[in-house]
Design a protein around this motif. Structure first.
Motif, PDB file in Angstrom:
ATOM      1  N   SER A   1      30.508  -2.676  41.584  1.00 59.48           N
ATOM      2  CA  SER A   1      30.356  -2.541  42.899  1.00 59.48           C
ATOM      3  C   SER A   1      30.849  -1.208  43.573  1.00 59.48           C
ATOM      4  O   SER A   1      30.284  -0.933  44.357  1.00 59.48           O
ATOM      5  CB  SER A   1      31.044  -3.667  43.548  1.00 59.48           C
TER       6      SER A   1
ATOM      7  N   ARG B   1      23.323 -11.150  43.444  1.00 65.10           N
ATOM      8  CA  ARG B   1      22.781 -12.537  44.147  1.00 65.10           C
ATOM      9  C   ARG B   1      22.615 -13.730  43.218  1.00 65.10           C
ATOM     10  O   ARG B   1      23.093 -14.807  43.654  1.00 65.10           O
ATOM     11  CB  ARG B   1      21.566 -12.110  44.769  1.00 65.10           C
TER      12      ARG B   1
ATOM     13  N   ILE C   1      26.447  -6.027  49.071  1.00 57.93           N
ATOM     14  CA  ILE C   1      27.668  -5.931  47.866  1.00 57.93           C
ATOM     15  C   ILE C   1      28.916  -5.321  48.531  1.00 57.93           C
ATOM     16  O   ILE C   1      30.121  -5.754  48.112  1.00 57.93           O
ATOM     17  CB  ILE C   1      26.966  -4.597  46.911  1.00 57.93           C
TER      18      ILE C   1
ATOM     19  N   GLU D   1      22.274  -5.426  42.823  1.00 61.99           N
ATOM     20  CA  GLU D   1      22.394  -6.508  43.777  1.00 61.99           C
ATOM     21  C   GLU D   1      21.551  -7.658  43.376  1.00 61.99           C
ATOM     22  O   GLU D   1      22.204  -8.740  43.860  1.00 61.99           O
ATOM     23  CB  GLU D   1      21.566  -5.732  45.389  1.00 61.99           C
TER      24      GLU D   1
ATOM     25  N   THR E   1      28.079   1.451  44.413  1.00 58.90           N
ATOM     26  CA  THR E   1      27.469   1.037  45.448  1.00 58.90           C
ATOM     27  C   THR E   1      27.670   1.933  46.716  1.00 58.90           C
ATOM     28  O   THR E   1      26.757   2.200  47.318  1.00 58.90           O
ATOM     29  CB  THR E   1      27.583  -0.521  45.738  1.00 58.90           C
TER      30      THR E   1
ATOM     31  N   SER F   1      23.684  -0.980  49.861  1.00 62.76           N
ATOM     32  CA  SER F   1      23.906  -2.757  49.925  1.00 62.76           C
ATOM     33  C   SER F   1      25.037  -2.854  50.662  1.00 62.76           C
ATOM     34  O   SER F   1      26.079  -2.939  50.305  1.00 62.76           O
ATOM     35  CB  SER F   1      23.858  -3.056  48.618  1.00 62.76           C
TER      36      SER F   1
END
Length: 511
Positions: free
Chosen positions: A101, A59, A113, A55, A104, A110
């Motif tokens: 991803s 970002r 994400i 994450e 995730t 998250s």
């Protein structure tokens, strides 16, 4: 990295924290450099060694526009290793994000994400992957921004109607979701049937009708569902437990749905008279009458509890085999089945007539045998040979002319004789078994007390000779012929009235 390791060993000026920070910065930079070079596995390894989570990396890349996203949270992100992250190519940044991803959904929670991942799929209009991703994220329990995702859809985008319907449903806007689903179903054709994904989703939302708000939504949309898909409307009705009054008012818009619903009520053994009458009317309506289903309904014994057969005798049943059999069933209910034998035989449907009468048992078979014999049909002998053991032989013998030569009816006589012998053997065997059972019981009752167990079917009650109470449960039957509650008897081996010791001291037997 070699300098770091050397410094860790030889440089007294650097603390352990400084070395760890330096190591983290170099590994992080190496990770971004690896992404730029398209070496994604290597980048994942570097980031893992320095403890930078996915994450944080995402970002930073989003902050500098390397991963295009309109998510509001990204503006407040604190970038890491600004120098090298700015140099990452957008194409490689997107590839790295898409590759990693997916983890995730199962390894982290998250929401950022997940939001950005779905955003990319929406922008790419990847309907199948988007639909599966929405399910996976929703059922994983990750909390995502449904409002943010809904803002990404554009009006008139037909490719994403189904994913939009899913997001609307999961976000709680059930009405708009159903509108989108009905749009999909209305545009569907036989050549392009609903996909498994859509079918599974419909099954899912139907499973939620125990929620009063969901049930109310479905009922409010029932008119639209009937127009678009009577089949789906029927499934909704079955799943939602809508009252008969509401359903009957609405299903008049679709004859197919009305028939399906009435058939469903018959399958549930309803006791409502109108169901059977309406269903027979529907089968008879139109230019192509469905006499096959009409016949099937008349073969249901429950039908005649609510429908008067005499009212149906004036109907025109046509000349098809199912129509003539349906007529035969109706006339048979009022005792006039013989009136319909001739058209079936003349139409070449004798085998169907045989099967029809066989399903109705010995009385119907005997009636057909009498009709064949009275009218001297060539099928008579073969019919009696085939079904003789089920037919009443005496009724057939009474129809034979007294002056007819035996040779003419030899096959008939043999068939009747065989059937009579067969029935006689069955009766003799049954009588022998019953006699043996009664003799055994009578022997036991002479010197033993028999405990009889009451059943729910045997509802008639006896009175206890000792206590005077009505016997509704198990009881003892004593040699003198009277019955007694076990609780009123001092012992199962002593006569409770005379005190006489029974000759048999064996345990009470159940019979």
């Amino acid at each position: 990295m070699a300098e770091i390791l050397k410094a860790r060993e030889t440089s007294p000026a650097m603390s352990e924290d400084d070395i760890n920070l330096w190591t983290k910065k170099i590994l992080t930079s190496a990770g971004f450099v690896s992404i730029s070079m398209g070496r994604f596995d290597e980048a994942k390894t570097f980031f893992g060694q320095c403890g930078i989570n996915f994450e944080e990396i995402s970002r930073t890349l989003m902050k500098y526009g390397k991963i295009p996203s309109s998510h509001l949270q990204i503006k407040d992100a604190e970038p890491i290793e600004e120098k090298f992250s700015k140099r990452v190519a957008s194409e490689n940044a997107v590839k790295y994000f898409m590759l990693n991803s997916i983890d995730t959904f199962t390894k982290t929670s998250s929401s950022l994400i997940c939001d950005v991942y779905l955003e990319m799929l929406i922008n790419q209009k990847d309907t199948k992957v988007l639909s599966r991703a929405i399910d996976e994220i929703f059922f994983s329990g990750i909390s995502i921004s449904w409002d943010f995702l809904l803002s990404l859809f554009q009006d008139g985008d037909q490719d994403l109607v189904f994913p939009l319907a899913k997001i609307l449903w999961f976000s709680g806007d059930h009405e708009k979701s159903l509108k989108r689903l009905l749009q999909i179903i209305s545009e569907d054709t036989k050549e392009n049937s609903l996909s498994h994904e859509i079918e599974d989703f419909i099954n899912f939302i139907l499973s939620q009708t125990n929620d009063p708000s969901v049930l109310e939504t479905f009922i409010s949309f029932l008119d639209e569902i009937i127009v678009v898909s009577p089949e789906l409307a029927f499934r909704v009705i079955k799943a939602t437990d809508v009252s008969d009054q509401v359903v009957m008012k609405k299903i008049t818009k679709s004859r197919a749905l009305k028939i399906r619903y009435l058939e469903h009520l018959v399958e549930q053994s309803t006791t409502k008279k109108f169901v059977y009458e309406e269903l027979l009317k529907e089968y008879y309506k139109g230019t192509e009458k469905d006499f096959k289903k009409f016949l099937h309904l008349t073969e249901n014994p429950e039908t005649w509890k609510f429908v008067r057969a005499k009212k149906l005798m004036e109907l025109d049943f046509g000349t098809s085999v199912h129509g003539l059999l349906a007529k035969c069933s109706v006339f048979g209910e009022v005792g006039e089945r013989k009136l319909t034998f001739q058209p079936l035989i003349n139409g070449g449907y004798f085998e169907e007539l045989e099967e029809f009468t066989f399903r109705r048992g010995p009385d119907a078979l005997t009636e057909l045998a009498e009709y064949l014999l009275e009218n001297d049909f060539p099928q008579t002998v073969d019919f009696l040979g085939k079904f003789g053991k089920y037919i009443d032989g005496k009724a057939i013998l009474n129809l034979l002319p007294a002056d007819a030569p035996i040779s003419k009816y030899s096959k008939i006589m043999r068939a009747i004789s065989a059937a009579s012998s067969h029935r006689s053997k069955i009766i003799q065997t049954q009588n022998a078994l019953l006699t043996e059972t009664l003799l055994t019981v009578m022997e036991d009752i002479k010197d033993k007390n028999i405990m009889l167990e009451r059943s729910e079917e045997n509802w008639r009650n006896n009175q206890c000779k000792v206590s005077g109470k009505r016997i509704q449960d198990d009881f003892y039957l004593y040699p003198k012929g009277y019955v007694c509650l076990p609780s009123a008897a001092a012992s199962p081996f002593v006569c409770p009235l005379s005190g006489t010791l029974l000759s048999s001291l064996t345990a009470a037997e159940k019979s």
